[in-house]
Design a protein around this motif. Structure first.
Motif, PDB file in Angstrom:
ATOM      1  N   LEU A   1      53.576  27.726  33.421  1.00  0.00           N
ATOM      2  CA  LEU A   1      52.991  29.011  33.039  1.00  0.00           C
ATOM      3  C   LEU A   1      51.510  29.077  33.413  1.00  0.00           C
ATOM      4  O   LEU A   1      51.021  30.110  33.868  1.00  0.00           O
ATOM      5  CB  LEU A   1      53.160  29.228  31.530  1.00  0.00           C
ATOM      6  CG  LEU A   1      54.583  29.534  31.055  1.00  0.00           C
ATOM      7  CD1 LEU A   1      54.634  29.592  29.532  1.00  0.00           C
ATOM      8  CD2 LEU A   1      55.071  30.849  31.650  1.00  0.00           C
ATOM      9  N   ALA A   2      50.801  27.962  33.220  1.00  0.00           N
ATOM     10  CA  ALA A   2      49.377  27.942  33.602  1.00  0.00           C
ATOM     11  C   ALA A   2      49.226  28.103  35.107  1.00  0.00           C
ATOM     12  O   ALA A   2      48.341  28.837  35.577  1.00  0.00           O
ATOM     13  CB  ALA A   2      48.743  26.627  33.138  1.00  0.00           C
ATOM     14  N   THR A   3      50.089  27.450  35.874  1.00  0.00           N
ATOM     15  CA  THR A   3      50.027  27.585  37.329  1.00  0.00           C
ATOM     16  C   THR A   3      50.362  29.001  37.767  1.00  0.00           C
ATOM     17  O   THR A   3      49.768  29.535  38.714  1.00  0.00           O
ATOM     18  CB  THR A   3      51.001  26.598  37.995  1.00  0.00           C
ATOM     19  OG1 THR A   3      50.739  25.277  37.498  1.00  0.00           O
ATOM     20  CG2 THR A   3      50.828  26.589  39.506  1.00  0.00           C
ATOM     21  N   ALA A   4      51.302  29.638  37.072  1.00  0.00           N
ATOM     22  CA  ALA A   4      51.701  31.005  37.416  1.00  0.00           C
ATOM     23  C   ALA A   4      50.558  32.000  37.235  1.00  0.00           C
ATOM     24  O   ALA A   4      50.564  33.080  37.845  1.00  0.00           O
ATOM     25  CB  ALA A   4      52.900  31.426  36.572  1.00  0.00           C
ATOM     26  N   LEU A   5      49.576  31.651  36.407  1.00  0.00           N
ATOM     27  CA  LEU A   5      48.423  32.539  36.229  1.00  0.00           C
ATOM     28  C   LEU A   5      47.649  32.721  37.534  1.00  0.00           C
ATOM     29  O   LEU A   5      47.040  33.776  37.744  1.00  0.00           O
ATOM     30  CB  LEU A   5      47.493  31.991  35.142  1.00  0.00           C
ATOM     31  CG  LEU A   5      47.980  32.114  33.703  1.00  0.00           C
ATOM     32  CD1 LEU A   5      46.997  31.412  32.765  1.00  0.00           C
ATOM     33  CD2 LEU A   5      48.132  33.578  33.312  1.00  0.00           C
ATOM     34  N   ALA A   6      47.669  31.704  38.405  1.00  0.00           N
ATOM     35  CA  ALA A   6      46.901  31.791  39.652  1.00  0.00           C
ATOM     36  C   ALA A   6      47.399  32.922  40.554  1.00  0.00           C
ATOM     37  O   ALA A   6      46.634  33.827  40.896  1.00  0.00           O
ATOM     38  CB  ALA A   6      46.923  30.447  40.388  1.00  0.00           C
ATOM     39  N   PRO A   7      48.685  32.937  40.982  1.00  0.00           N
ATOM     40  CA  PRO A   7      49.123  34.067  41.803  1.00  0.00           C
ATOM     41  C   PRO A   7      49.077  35.394  41.067  1.00  0.00           C
ATOM     42  O   PRO A   7      48.897  36.452  41.704  1.00  0.00           O
ATOM     43  CB  PRO A   7      50.564  33.683  42.199  1.00  0.00           C
ATOM     44  CG  PRO A   7      50.989  32.668  41.217  1.00  0.00           C
ATOM     45  CD  PRO A   7      49.746  31.933  40.828  1.00  0.00           C
ATOM     46  N   ALA A   8      49.245  35.375  39.741  1.00  0.00           N
ATOM     47  CA  ALA A   8      49.126  36.624  38.985  1.00  0.00           C
ATOM     48  C   ALA A   8      47.709  37.180  39.083  1.00  0.00           C
ATOM     49  O   ALA A   8      47.504  38.382  39.296  1.00  0.00           O
ATOM     50  CB  ALA A   8      49.521  36.392  37.528  1.00  0.00           C
ATOM     51  N   VAL A   9      46.717  36.306  38.954  1.00  0.00           N
ATOM     52  CA  VAL A   9      45.315  36.743  39.086  1.00  0.00           C
ATOM     53  C   VAL A   9      45.032  37.197  40.512  1.00  0.00           C
ATOM     54  O   VAL A   9      44.329  38.194  40.729  1.00  0.00           O
ATOM     55  CB  VAL A   9      44.366  35.607  38.666  1.00  0.00           C
ATOM     56  CG1 VAL A   9      42.928  35.913  39.081  1.00  0.00           C
ATOM     57  CG2 VAL A   9      44.431  35.391  37.164  1.00  0.00           C
ATOM     58  N   TRP A  10      45.580  36.486  41.511  1.00  0.00           N
ATOM     59  CA  TRP A  10      45.374  36.906  42.899  1.00  0.00           C
ATOM     60  C   TRP A  10      45.948  38.297  43.151  1.00  0.00           C
ATOM     61  O   TRP A  10      45.510  39.002  44.052  1.00  0.00           O
ATOM     62  CB  TRP A  10      46.000  35.888  43.853  1.00  0.00           C
ATOM     63  CG  TRP A  10      45.323  34.550  43.797  1.00  0.00           C
ATOM     64  CD1 TRP A  10      44.033  34.310  43.431  1.00  0.00           C
ATOM     65  CD2 TRP A  10      45.895  33.271  44.094  1.00  0.00           C
ATOM     66  NE1 TRP A  10      43.760  32.958  43.483  1.00  0.00           N
ATOM     67  CE2 TRP A  10      44.884  32.294  43.886  1.00  0.00           C
ATOM     68  CE3 TRP A  10      47.153  32.855  44.515  1.00  0.00           C
ATOM     69  CZ2 TRP A  10      45.102  30.938  44.083  1.00  0.00           C
ATOM     70  CZ3 TRP A  10      47.374  31.496  44.715  1.00  0.00           C
ATOM     71  CH2 TRP A  10      46.360  30.552  44.504  1.00  0.00           C
ATOM     72  N   GLY A  11      46.934  38.692  42.345  1.00  0.00           N
ATOM     73  CA  GLY A  11      47.490  40.033  42.479  1.00  0.00           C
ATOM     74  C   GLY A  11      46.514  41.137  42.100  1.00  0.00           C
ATOM     75  O   GLY A  11      46.747  42.309  42.425  1.00  0.00           O
ATOM     76  N   THR A  12      45.417  40.784  41.419  1.00  0.00           N
ATOM     77  CA  THR A  12      44.407  41.795  41.075  1.00  0.00           C
ATOM     78  C   THR A  12      43.434  42.060  42.221  1.00  0.00           C
ATOM     79  O   THR A  12      42.614  42.975  42.126  1.00  0.00           O
ATOM     80  CB  THR A  12      43.589  41.339  39.847  1.00  0.00           C
ATOM     81  OG1 THR A  12      42.782  40.189  40.199  1.00  0.00           O
ATOM     82  CG2 THR A  12      44.494  40.976  38.684  1.00  0.00           C
ATOM     83  N   THR A  13      43.526  41.274  43.294  1.00  0.00           N
ATOM     84  CA  THR A  13      42.538  41.375  44.372  1.00  0.00           C
ATOM     85  C   THR A  13      42.519  42.770  44.993  1.00  0.00           C
ATOM     86  O   THR A  13      41.449  43.327  45.267  1.00  0.00           O
ATOM     87  CB  THR A  13      42.830  40.322  45.460  1.00  0.00           C
ATOM     88  OG1 THR A  13      42.769  39.025  44.880  1.00  0.00           O
ATOM     89  CG2 THR A  13      41.813  40.414  46.583  1.00  0.00           C
ATOM     90  N   TYR A  14      43.711  43.351  45.220  1.00  0.00           N
ATOM     91  CA  TYR A  14      43.774  44.648  45.899  1.00  0.00           C
ATOM     92  C   TYR A  14      43.059  45.732  45.092  1.00  0.00           C
ATOM     93  O   TYR A  14      42.220  46.463  45.621  1.00  0.00           O
ATOM     94  CB  TYR A  14      45.227  45.043  46.144  1.00  0.00           C
ATOM     95  CG  TYR A  14      45.366  46.413  46.769  1.00  0.00           C
ATOM     96  CD1 TYR A  14      45.133  46.606  48.126  1.00  0.00           C
ATOM     97  CD2 TYR A  14      45.715  47.521  45.999  1.00  0.00           C
ATOM     98  CE1 TYR A  14      45.245  47.855  48.710  1.00  0.00           C
ATOM     99  CE2 TYR A  14      45.830  48.777  46.562  1.00  0.00           C
ATOM    100  CZ  TYR A  14      45.593  48.947  47.916  1.00  0.00           C
ATOM    101  OH  TYR A  14      45.701  50.187  48.480  1.00  0.00           O
ATOM    102  N   VAL A  15      43.376  45.839  43.795  1.00  0.00           N
ATOM    103  CA  VAL A  15      42.777  46.911  42.998  1.00  0.00           C
ATOM    104  C   VAL A  15      41.278  46.687  42.814  1.00  0.00           C
ATOM    105  O   VAL A  15      40.487  47.641  42.822  1.00  0.00           O
ATOM    106  CB  VAL A  15      43.508  47.050  41.643  1.00  0.00           C
ATOM    107  CG1 VAL A  15      43.265  45.847  40.746  1.00  0.00           C
ATOM    108  CG2 VAL A  15      43.081  48.330  40.933  1.00  0.00           C
ATOM    109  N   VAL A  16      40.862  45.423  42.668  1.00  0.00           N
ATOM    110  CA  VAL A  16      39.426  45.142  42.545  1.00  0.00           C
ATOM    111  C   VAL A  16      38.705  45.500  43.845  1.00  0.00           C
ATOM    112  O   VAL A  16      37.632  46.108  43.834  1.00  0.00           O
ATOM    113  CB  VAL A  16      39.199  43.655  42.191  1.00  0.00           C
ATOM    114  CG1 VAL A  16      37.716  43.289  42.315  1.00  0.00           C
ATOM    115  CG2 VAL A  16      39.683  43.374  40.781  1.00  0.00           C
ATOM    116  N   THR A  17      39.300  45.149  44.970  1.00  0.00           N
ATOM    117  CA  THR A  17      38.680  45.420  46.264  1.00  0.00           C
ATOM    118  C   THR A  17      38.560  46.911  46.524  1.00  0.00           C
ATOM    119  O   THR A  17      37.512  47.406  46.956  1.00  0.00           O
ATOM    120  CB  THR A  17      39.484  44.753  47.389  1.00  0.00           C
ATOM    121  OG1 THR A  17      39.523  43.337  47.152  1.00  0.00           O
ATOM    122  CG2 THR A  17      38.859  45.016  48.748  1.00  0.00           C
ATOM    123  N   THR A  18      39.630  47.661  46.268  1.00  0.00           N
ATOM    124  CA  THR A  18      39.618  49.095  46.576  1.00  0.00           C
ATOM    125  C   THR A  18      38.780  49.904  45.597  1.00  0.00           C
ATOM    126  O   THR A  18      38.199  50.927  45.975  1.00  0.00           O
ATOM    127  CB  THR A  18      41.052  49.650  46.587  1.00  0.00           C
ATOM    128  OG1 THR A  18      41.685  49.379  45.321  1.00  0.00           O
ATOM    129  CG2 THR A  18      41.866  49.006  47.697  1.00  0.00           C
TER     130      THR A  18
END
Length: 309
Positions: A18-35
């Motif tokens: 579950l802790a490792t799964a947080l990494a790709p989940a957080v990377w999923g925020t990159t698009y909305v933060v960037t735009t």
């Protein structure tokens, strides 16, 4: 010496997963933060700020530097996991519709499964291969739209190249491990710094003068650097050190899935029945890929053997 019970070991592994799964989940925020927060037209600058400052901060906190053979290994791993992965991903995003780029990048678990057999001598698992392919299909259903399907050779090669680069980075990270006495924070900091140093001249050459940074952009860069960079990669590399490599790779579809979910919640986008089915398939693939079914016991054909046993 105390030994863990099977239930405690399973609980510990589930916690690490579950802790490792947080990494790709957080990377999923990159698009909305960037735009929504960052200045447009400077993706390499964003990648540079995501990697280099966070890496240098981690090195300052841990006060550890690679030595001996690890200097070359860190250079290779930093380029594969970060320095080369980011630019290829951005090229794909610029030349392909977002759905096509995300789907091609989501092939990374399939590549990891193949490389694990070749380089780590892991036995191929039909179960995990199936769910790796199902994860790609789920991502495709979520992010692809009929009007978005387009073919650009450079973009396609860049998207596939990003998946292969990250896959090789994951496999080599698992194969080489970490130096004795070096924790995941120091190790992630080394790789972020290595990838950032690789990106620095590339960013100056391609994008030139850095953009003007306002308040929202500062918040965006801080999020990408500290949370999406240092923290996420610490969790990712710690997971790679303690979990099966194919298990970790199968978490990758979480990134485009979370990005699609944030598109609905933050950007007001909608998901139709097909996208919802893909969303569900992605989550099922991520979950089922972590479970290894037990082989069925083969009953003896000899009645005497069954009685004697």
């Amino acid at each position: 010496m105390t030994t863990r019970s099977p239930s405690n070991a399973a609980t510990a592994q589930a916690g690490r997963l579950l802790a490792t799964a947080l990494a790709p989940a957080v990377w999923g925020t990159t698009y909305v933060v960037t735009t929504e927060l960052l200045p447009a037209g400077h993706p390499l600058f964003a990648a540079l700020l995501r990697a280099l400052p966070a890496g240098l901060l981690g090195i300052a906190l841990t006060r550890a530097l690679p030595r001996g053979v690890w200097r070359a290994r860190v250079a290779v791993l930093g380029v594969l996991n970060i320095g080369l992965f980011f630019p290829l991903l951005f090229v794909a995003a610029e030349r392909l519709p977002g759905g096509v780029a995300a789907t091609l990048a989501a092939t990374q678990p399939v590549v990891v499964v193949g490389l694990a057999v070749l380089l780590l001598r892991e036995r191929p698992s039909a179960w995990r291969c199936t769910w790796a392919i199902a994860g790609v299909l789920g991502v495709a259903l979520v992010v692809l739209r009929p009007a978005s399907v387009a073919f650009d050779l450079v973009g396609v090669l860049a998207a596939l190249g990003s998946a292969v680069s990250m896959a090789f980075g994951v496999i080599l990270t698992k194969r080489w491990g970490r130096p004795d006495g070096v924790g995941p924070t120091a190790f992630a900091s080394w790789l972020l710094t290595s990838g950032g140093l690789f990106l620095l001249p590339l960013t100056l050459l391609v994008e030139g003068t850095p953009p003007t940074v306002d308040g929202p952009a500062v918040l965006g860069y801080l999020w990408l650097g500290l949370i999406g960079g240092l923290l996420a990669y610490v969790l990712w590399f710690r997971g790679l050190a303690t979990l099966p490599v194919t298990s970790v790779a199968l978490l990758s579809p979480l990134s485009p899935t979370v990005a699609a979910l944030l598109g609905v919640l933050v950007l007001g986008q909608t998901l139709g029945p097909v996208q919802l089915a893909g969303f569900a398939l992605s989550l099922v693939a991520v979950t089922a890929g972590q479970w290894t079914p037990r082989p069925r016991a083969v009953p003896s054909r000899n009645p005497k053997e069954r009685i004697d046993s």
